[in-house]
Design a protein around this motif. Structure first.
Motif, PDB file in Angstrom:
ATOM      1  N   LEU A   1       0.823  -1.209   0.000  1.00  0.00           N
ATOM      2  CA  LEU A   1       0.000   0.000   0.000  1.00  0.00           C
ATOM      3  C   LEU A   1       0.859   1.262   0.000  1.00  0.00           C
ATOM      4  O   LEU A   1       0.482   2.277  -0.586  1.00  0.00           O
ATOM      5  CB  LEU A   1      -0.936  -0.021   1.208  1.00  0.00           C
ATOM      6  N   ASP A   2       2.016   1.193   0.654  1.00  0.00           N
ATOM      7  CA  ASP A   2       2.931   2.345   0.624  1.00  0.00           C
ATOM      8  C   ASP A   2       3.457   2.593  -0.789  1.00  0.00           C
ATOM      9  O   ASP A   2       3.566   3.739  -1.240  1.00  0.00           O
ATOM     10  CB  ASP A   2       4.118   2.106   1.564  1.00  0.00           C
ATOM     11  N   GLN A   3       3.789   1.518  -1.490  1.00  0.00           N
ATOM     12  CA  GLN A   3       4.420   1.646  -2.796  1.00  0.00           C
ATOM     13  C   GLN A   3       3.424   1.964  -3.907  1.00  0.00           C
ATOM     14  O   GLN A   3       3.699   2.776  -4.781  1.00  0.00           O
ATOM     15  CB  GLN A   3       5.159   0.345  -3.137  1.00  0.00           C
ATOM     16  N   TYR A   4       2.270   1.323  -3.875  1.00  0.00           N
ATOM     17  CA  TYR A   4       1.363   1.392  -5.022  1.00  0.00           C
ATOM     18  C   TYR A   4      -0.033   1.907  -4.689  1.00  0.00           C
ATOM     19  O   TYR A   4      -0.866   2.024  -5.603  1.00  0.00           O
ATOM     20  CB  TYR A   4       1.243   0.003  -5.666  1.00  0.00           C
ATOM     21  N   GLY A   5      -0.312   2.173  -3.415  1.00  0.00           N
ATOM     22  CA  GLY A   5      -1.626   2.690  -3.065  1.00  0.00           C
ATOM     23  C   GLY A   5      -2.728   1.697  -3.328  1.00  0.00           C
ATOM     24  O   GLY A   5      -2.566   0.488  -3.156  1.00  0.00           O
ATOM     25  N   HIS A   6      -3.894   2.204  -3.779  1.00  0.00           N
ATOM     26  CA  HIS A   6      -5.080   1.373  -3.941  1.00  0.00           C
ATOM     27  C   HIS A   6      -5.302   0.941  -5.383  1.00  0.00           C
ATOM     28  O   HIS A   6      -6.377   0.465  -5.725  1.00  0.00           O
ATOM     29  CB  HIS A   6      -6.315   2.126  -3.429  1.00  0.00           C
ATOM     30  N   GLN A   7      -4.299   1.075  -6.217  1.00  0.00           N
ATOM     31  CA  GLN A   7      -4.412   0.707  -7.620  1.00  0.00           C
ATOM     32  C   GLN A   7      -3.821  -0.680  -7.867  1.00  0.00           C
ATOM     33  O   GLN A   7      -2.812  -1.051  -7.270  1.00  0.00           O
ATOM     34  CB  GLN A   7      -3.693   1.725  -8.509  1.00  0.00           C
ATOM     35  N   VAL A   8      -4.461  -1.449  -8.748  1.00  0.00           N
ATOM     36  CA  VAL A   8      -3.879  -2.716  -9.198  1.00  0.00           C
ATOM     37  C   VAL A   8      -2.745  -2.393 -10.152  1.00  0.00           C
ATOM     38  O   VAL A   8      -2.884  -1.541 -11.038  1.00  0.00           O
ATOM     39  CB  VAL A   8      -4.939  -3.580  -9.901  1.00  0.00           C
ATOM     40  N   ILE A   9      -1.606  -3.043  -9.981  1.00  0.00           N
ATOM     41  CA  ILE A   9      -0.453  -2.758 -10.843  1.00  0.00           C
ATOM     42  C   ILE A   9       0.083  -4.058 -11.443  1.00  0.00           C
ATOM     43  O   ILE A   9      -0.196  -5.155 -10.956  1.00  0.00           O
ATOM     44  CB  ILE A   9       0.657  -1.997 -10.068  1.00  0.00           C
ATOM     45  N   GLU A  10       0.846  -3.927 -12.479  1.00  0.00           N
ATOM     46  CA  GLU A  10       1.402  -5.085 -13.169  1.00  0.00           C
ATOM     47  C   GLU A  10       2.308  -5.877 -12.223  1.00  0.00           C
ATOM     48  O   GLU A  10       3.118  -5.316 -11.494  1.00  0.00           O
ATOM     49  CB  GLU A  10       2.197  -4.637 -14.393  1.00  0.00           C
ATOM     50  N   GLY A  11       2.160  -7.203 -12.237  1.00  0.00           N
ATOM     51  CA  GLY A  11       2.951  -8.067 -11.364  1.00  0.00           C
ATOM     52  C   GLY A  11       2.231  -8.470 -10.098  1.00  0.00           C
ATOM     53  O   GLY A  11       2.706  -9.351  -9.365  1.00  0.00           O
ATOM     54  N   ASP A  12       1.075  -7.828  -9.791  1.00  0.00           N
ATOM     55  CA  ASP A  12       0.290  -8.240  -8.627  1.00  0.00           C
ATOM     56  C   ASP A  12      -0.214  -9.667  -8.801  1.00  0.00           C
ATOM     57  O   ASP A  12      -0.442 -10.134  -9.932  1.00  0.00           O
ATOM     58  CB  ASP A  12      -0.922  -7.318  -8.436  1.00  0.00           C
ATOM     59  N   LEU A  13      -0.409 -10.352  -7.688  1.00  0.00           N
ATOM     60  CA  LEU A  13      -1.098 -11.644  -7.706  1.00  0.00           C
ATOM     61  C   LEU A  13      -2.581 -11.394  -7.478  1.00  0.00           C
ATOM     62  O   LEU A  13      -2.962 -10.604  -6.604  1.00  0.00           O
ATOM     63  CB  LEU A  13      -0.558 -12.571  -6.616  1.00  0.00           C
ATOM     64  N   VAL A  14      -3.424 -12.071  -8.246  1.00  0.00           N
ATOM     65  CA  VAL A  14      -4.872 -11.906  -8.113  1.00  0.00           C
ATOM     66  C   VAL A  14      -5.550 -13.261  -8.236  1.00  0.00           C
ATOM     67  O   VAL A  14      -4.949 -14.254  -8.650  1.00  0.00           O
ATOM     68  CB  VAL A  14      -5.441 -10.952  -9.192  1.00  0.00           C
ATOM     69  N   ILE A  15      -6.829 -13.260  -7.868  1.00  0.00           N
ATOM     70  CA  ILE A  15      -7.669 -14.430  -8.070  1.00  0.00           C
ATOM     71  C   ILE A  15      -8.335 -14.313  -9.424  1.00  0.00           C
ATOM     72  O   ILE A  15      -8.923 -13.284  -9.764  1.00  0.00           O
ATOM     73  CB  ILE A  15      -8.746 -14.522  -6.972  1.00  0.00           C
TER      74      ILE A  15
END
Length: 756
Positions: free
Chosen positions: A520-534
């Motif tokens: 959350l510190d680095q990217y806030g509330h936005q989904v960014i490339e490289g995130d893990l998701v369902i």
């Protein structure tokens, strides 16, 4: 490794001003009811006692119907080195190894045994006896080899063609025994331990030994080698003190029913009773200890799906091994100071395991509810909108404080878990038996301080209160095995599996908290490339369930363009052997934290402690399910009591909102992943809210911090800070005038436990 001392609970999701309040002022302010996998609520109201004999008859009938027809094995050409005419004999008639193998192989085994006796050092030499696909015949060969050459043993391995190949190797147990005992005595012990030529009394008496220190070493060696099924005690004979070995009762009862060669074919006679346990103001292990003490059985006979809060009224499902429902019902109502109630008994073929639950239902009472903003003059001015914020935005899915212990304390659960992961078992035991805070003077801390100063196990055990179940289990094991590396391993193994696993889970949970804050510190509330998701396509139509491993994917640039995912889809790994890592700075952060601790992913397979963490995933943001609330009392415009009801789901893994990786022999692949999470011990609000521990409230600047049912203090007296007071034992700590909160609303952090 300073991160071990900070639980990293710092981010909030709400955008509007919230409120603060006191949670767990009384145990019944926090009620937890477990929901099993059939979505049934745990209750102790049902006192019907099923008949054991009727269940046995029904169970046997069911097994007979499920058993497929078996085909008699063909014993021809089972051993490549022996003609079929010599092995077509009834298994029980085989007495001599020479009847099973040819003369050349027999001579090779004689030479191996003689060399082992002379050198007293086990080598990697082995003799291949050939292939044998019949299990009963392999068992006969095993006993024949052990009877003729007690210092050797057989191994069955599959060759490249997939055939069962039998090898004979040197038994390392002989090497351990020969250091303390004569050759002939070692052979007798090995024969006795393998139950070959078992005497009618099921006992073996060793020659008299007047050296107490030497006898102690023999006891420890026997326990290390055969402790699971053999126990040893010193008896006074006419010739002097002598060690007597005997099979443990559970082994005797089972083995007397069959010949040694039939062991592998015998089905287990174990049975289980599933029941509901209700406790008040008790840790799960303490309740189990009181229950097993009343029944005269072991803690290891009890299994459950997850631990529950201490400062609460909790009802959960458990299973008890080899104890009848009638026996359980007779001890219902035991316990000090609060009663432990039991109910809803029925028999089952298998025990509960961690994670065998659908979720939990919570009834939470918040007292002294106050607005975070001075602009609000009435409770109803802020409560509806603040609670709506919780429903709409959820909260950061942090693990609560009770999973870790006391923040900034010298000793906490993650440190113990890290020592176990680093294979530093003596250090782990020392941490368990160390005071959490250096200047606290109570009976538990004094007992632990005495141990650190003296390493006197017996003396510490006499000082340790009976209610400190975990510490006493460790001390009793150290008393038996000694304060040695082996003794430390045995002490950790003596802790029940679920509790042993909890230490390691606490470390992985702390890593997760740090990753969540970093993300959350680095990217806030936005989904960014490289995130893990369902993967959105992995939900079922009815129960909102997720498949486990194949549902986890990595966000790509194409996903971002198509806006396929939101922050509620983002998950973070609970690190384990098979964990997938985010392909961004979050994954790099995880790797750096592990490197700082000297760990790699393979470190999470702890063979010596019988623990294996394949890994799991946990949603970054959680929302409560079926959240309702009502105002109980509002006598003053700025203060009231409120009652909150919600249901939290365990998800896949040890905690709700967690996705479990697949494990062998598990079929719990699709558990629901809805709902929010509370911490074991309280509520943490948004702007102007509260974070509580077990039994009270902890505020930031201007609030209160309480302990288990009261206020946490120092050793006495009052210290004034900037804008408030800080008391010693029994007072209140305030800061500069307000409470530490996020940006509005309640964030609950109830700690859930299930399967990782």
């Amino acid at each position: 490794m300073q991160f071990l001392y900070s639980f990293c609970l710092s981010h909030f999701m709400n955008t509007k001003p919230g409120f603060r309040g006191v949670i767990k002022q009384r145990p019944d302010d926090f009620v937890v009811i477990e929901i099993d996998q059939n979505k049934c609520l745990a209750t102790v109201d049902n006192q019907y006692i099923p008949d054991y004999e009727e269940w046995v008859i029904a169970s046997k009938r069911r097994r007979v119907n499920e058993t497929s027809e078996t085909v008699a094995p063909d014993n021809s050409d089972l051993l490549t080195h022996k003609s079929s005419s010599h092995i077509r004999r009834d298994l029980c008639d085989v007495q001599d190894l020479s009847e099973l193998i040819d003369e050349e192989l027999f001579c090779d085994l004689m030479k191996m045994s003689r060399d082992y006796q002379e050198t007293k050092i086990a080598s990697d030499k082995r003799v291949n006896l050939g292939t044998c696909d019949d299990k009963a015949l392999r068992t006969a060969l095993h006993f024949a080899v052990r009877r003729r050459f007690p210092s050797l043993k057989t191994l069955t391995e599959r060759n490249i063609q997939g055939e069962a190949e039998i090898h004979v190797v040197m038994d390392t147990m002989y090497q351990g025994l020969i250091e303390l005992l004569p050759h002939d005595t070692c052979l007798k012990i090995l024969l006795f331990a393998s139950r070959v030529g078992l005497p009618a009394s099921d006992r073996l008496t060793l020659p008299p030994d007047n050296d107490k220190e030497h006898r102690t070493k023999i006891h420890q060696m026997i326990n290390r080698l055969f402790g699971a099924y053999i126990e040893s005690k010193t008896h006074q004979l006419d010739e002097g003190p002598s060690i007597q070995m005997r099979l443990r009762n559970k082994v005797i009862n089972r083995k007397r029913k069959m010949a040694p060669s039939q062991e592998c074919q015998q089905e287990s006679d174990d049975f289980y009773v599933k029941f509901c346990l209700q406790k008040t103001s008790l840790e799960t292990l303490d309740a189990i200890q009181q229950l097993t003490n009343a029944l005269g059985c072991k803690v290891t006979q009890v299994s459950y799906a997850g631990t529950k809060d201490r400062k609460a009224v909790t009802t959960q499902f458990m299973t008890m091994k080899n104890v009848t429902a009638k026996e359980l019902a007779e001890v219902s109502g035991i316990g000090r100071p609060e009663k432990i109630n039991l109910g809803t008994f029925h028999y089952t073929d298998s025990p509960l395991r961690l994670g065998d639950l659908w979720g939990n239902r919570f009834h939470i009472t918040l007292r002294n509810v106050l607005p975070a903003s001075s602009e609000c003059t009435d409770v109803l001015d802020f409560l509806p909108s603040a609670i709506k914020e919780i429903e709409n935005h959820g909260f950061v899915n942090y693990f609560g404080e009770q999973r870790f212990g006391i923040e900034h304390a010298v000793v906490n659960a993650p440190r113990i878990g890290l020592a176990m992961l680093q294979d530093k078992h003596i250090e782990a035991v020392d941490l368990i038996l160390s005071p959490e805070l250096p200047n606290v003077k109570d009976v538990v801390s004094e007992a632990k301080r005495y141990f650190q100063e003296t390493k006197d196990v017996q003396g510490t055990l006499s000082k340790m209160p009976l209610f400190k179940t975990r510490e006493r289990i460790v001390l009793q094991s150290l008393k038996r095995h000694g304060y040695t590396p082996f003794g430390a391993t045995s002490a950790l193994m003596s802790i029940p599996y679920n509790m042993r696993m909890l230490y390691v889970h606490s470390f992985t949970s702390l890593i997760w908290n740090h990753l969540a804050t970093f993300r959350l510190d680095q990217y806030g509330h936005q989904v960014i490339e490289g995130d893990l998701v369902i993967n959105n396509h992995s939900k079922s139509n009815s129960d909102h369930k997720y498949k486990e491993n194949n549902s986890v994917c990595i966000v790509t640039s194409e996903d971002l363009k198509m806006s396929r995912y939101s922050l509620s889809d983002v998950i973070l790994p609970l690190v384990g052997v098979e964990s997938k890592l985010p392909l961004n700075r979050v994954g790099e952060k995880l790797t750096s934290l592990l490197t700082e601790c000297g760990l790699v992913l393979q470190s999470f397979r702890l063979k010596r402690l019988g623990l294996h963490l394949p890994g799991a995933y946990r949603k970054l943001i959680a929302r409560p399910h079926q959240l309702t609330w009502k105002l109980l009392k509002s006598g003053i415009s700025k203060s009231s009591d409120g009652n909150c009801h919600m249901m939290l789901h365990p998800g896949l893994g040890d905690n709700q909102e967690t996705i479990k990786m697949k494990e062998d022999q598990d079929n719990r692949n699709n558990l629901p992943m809805e709902g929010g999470r509370t911490g074991e011990g309280g509520t943490r609000t948004g702007e102007g809210g509260t974070r509580t521990g077990e039994g009270g409230t902890r505020t930031g600047e201007g609030g209160t911090r309480t302990g288990e049912g009261g206020t946490r203090t120092g050793e006495g007296g009052t210290r004034t800070g900037e804008g408030g007071t800080r008391t010693g034992e029994g007072g209140t700590r305030t800061g500069e005038g307000g409470t530490r909160t996020g940006e509005g609303g309640i964030r609950t952090e109830r700690e859930r436990r299930g399967r990782f």
